[in-house]
Scaffold this motif. Sequence first.
Motif, PDB file in Angstrom:
ATOM      1  N   PRO A 209       0.781  -1.121   0.027  1.00  0.00           N
ATOM      2  CA  PRO A 209       0.051   0.127  -0.012  1.00  0.00           C
ATOM      3  C   PRO A 209       0.978   1.327  -0.128  1.00  0.00           C
ATOM      4  O   PRO A 209       2.185   1.268   0.420  1.00  0.00           O
ATOM      5  N   GLY A 210       0.345   2.379  -0.507  1.00  0.00           N
ATOM      6  CA  GLY A 210       0.908   3.592  -0.525  1.00  0.00           C
ATOM      7  C   GLY A 210       1.425   3.964  -2.007  1.00  0.00           C
ATOM      8  O   GLY A 210       1.263   4.395  -2.849  1.00  0.00           O
ATOM      9  N   GLY A 336     -17.347   8.371   0.594  1.00  0.00           N
ATOM     10  CA  GLY A 336     -17.641   9.603   0.996  1.00  0.00           C
ATOM     11  C   GLY A 336     -16.225  10.397   1.253  1.00  0.00           C
ATOM     12  O   GLY A 336     -16.113  11.566   1.552  1.00  0.00           O
ATOM     13  N   GLY A 337     -15.218   9.728   1.186  1.00  0.00           N
ATOM     14  CA  GLY A 337     -13.852  10.219   1.534  1.00  0.00           C
ATOM     15  C   GLY A 337     -13.067   9.436   2.423  1.00  0.00           C
ATOM     16  O   GLY A 337     -11.963   9.955   2.843  1.00  0.00           O
ATOM     17  N   ARG A 338     -13.679   8.628   3.339  1.00  0.00           N
ATOM     18  CA  ARG A 338     -13.096   8.015   4.245  1.00  0.00           C
ATOM     19  C   ARG A 338     -11.999   6.977   3.524  1.00  0.00           C
ATOM     20  O   ARG A 338     -10.817   6.839   4.288  1.00  0.00           O
ATOM     21  N   LEU A 339     -11.971   6.685   2.479  1.00  0.00           N
ATOM     22  CA  LEU A 339     -11.117   5.543   1.780  1.00  0.00           C
ATOM     23  C   LEU A 339     -10.296   6.179   0.847  1.00  0.00           C
ATOM     24  O   LEU A 339      -9.518   5.593   0.007  1.00  0.00           O
ATOM     25  N   ALA A 366      -0.428   5.745   2.234  1.00  0.00           N
ATOM     26  CA  ALA A 366      -0.046   4.241   2.417  1.00  0.00           C
ATOM     27  C   ALA A 366      -1.558   4.008   3.458  1.00  0.00           C
ATOM     28  O   ALA A 366      -2.117   2.800   3.370  1.00  0.00           O
ATOM     29  N   GLU A 367      -2.069   4.899   4.222  1.00  0.00           N
ATOM     30  CA  GLU A 367      -3.156   4.478   5.166  1.00  0.00           C
ATOM     31  C   GLU A 367      -4.395   4.340   4.417  1.00  0.00           C
ATOM     32  O   GLU A 367      -5.244   3.166   4.784  1.00  0.00           O
ATOM     33  N   LEU A 368      -4.693   5.365   3.477  1.00  0.00           N
ATOM     34  CA  LEU A 368      -5.677   5.026   2.736  1.00  0.00           C
ATOM     35  C   LEU A 368      -5.678   3.879   1.672  1.00  0.00           C
ATOM     36  O   LEU A 368      -6.708   3.554   1.405  1.00  0.00           O
ATOM     37  N   GLY A 369      -4.427   3.704   1.111  1.00  0.00           N
ATOM     38  CA  GLY A 369      -4.642   2.350   0.313  1.00  0.00           C
ATOM     39  C   GLY A 369      -4.891   1.253   1.064  1.00  0.00           C
ATOM     40  O   GLY A 369      -5.347   0.197   0.577  1.00  0.00           O
TER      41      GLY A 369
END
Length: 415
Positions: A209-210, A336-339, A366-369
């Motif tokens: 991720p990231g 809605g933007g959380r991911l 990385a956190e979002l991914g």
Amino acid sequence: MKIAFVSYECPPEAGGGIGTYVAQAARMMAARGHRVEIFAGSADRTGRDEWPDGVVVHRVAAADRRTFPAKIARVIAERNQVVSFDVIEGPDYMAEAGETRKLIPDVPFVVKLHTSLLMVKQIEAEVIGPVRRLQARWQAFRRGQPPEWSPRHPVAVKEMHEVRTADRIASPSRSIGERVVAEWEADAGRVDFFPYPFEPAAEYLAIPPGGESQVVTFVGRLEMRKGVINLARAIPRVLRACPKAKFWFVGGMLGSPTPGVSMQEYLQRMLRKQAASVEFLGRRPPESLPEILAQSAVTVFPSLWESFGYVCLEAMAAGRAVIGSRNCGLAELLDGGRLGRVVDPRSPADLAAKIVELLHDARLRAELGAAARERVLSAYAPDTVGPQQEASYERAVAVRQPIPMPLEAQREAQR
């Protein structure tokens, strides 16, 4: 259950989001023990194939997609005499199952919402500007038809009829389902909301991720509806804040607001001063996409309208930081933007600000991914979507609403 999918698009011969969905859904339903047959188009081939998972694909040669509904209807009607299908599913786009329903009106029908041709043309009419709209109106008048963005255009009339008279309306997002209820006066009580299934290849899940690069990637057709013009307008702003950023455009191309100019050429003219930071990779085979995403830090899908978005799910499965448009199905995929990040696709400034934010913060990417990948593996897995799709088909069978048999068919039946 014996299920017939009607779709001009079906891999590997005709790509696109509808074809991707049909392949994923057919395999999902076959794995759940159903008999599944796909009735699809081809540029130059008529025949029958059987996939390893037991899905049967019937193709008819229809280089002109407009001829597909009538050609495939005869094939389905003949096959139905052998199989006796329990349910038929077809897309809203160009009402491709409409002719089939006339020949075999007693089989329950589910219309799958993607994005109708009417909606596509309405968005294009917005982008091309008043002069081109006036020219298009005049050309349509000379042909004796309304313009393609008019609800009175013959194809639009068929699409709306397909949705209004279906036994069930299967909507992959709240955005598209609520839109056809509001704009097309479809019966809200017949709409089933559940997503497309998606089972990512292992290559996507192997990507950490990231991403550590400064590459910003767009994947999709270069067309007006996909928001690529406003993305191009955002690029100079991004480069002022992130001079090392690179932009990749991956996908085939359609027309631009300028007649006779491809969208790629149109964008290249816009980005002459930024040419060293922009690369057009063209259409790539699906198996090359994981490698492209692995080299990307941010993926951008600024569509002016999207009912769902398989390329967005692919980027999420790859653990990329994703930017998608608000007020359409992409925002729902991103919770809605959380991911990821959602933007106003008509605002280059908003788009640039979100890209810069993610390019400057590797930890956030990385956190979002990671969160996005987790969501893909749970919410869109065949084991999650399959029961919802089965329930929609079962409701179609239970609340059967046959369309009137055409007069010619009635007379034939009485002979």
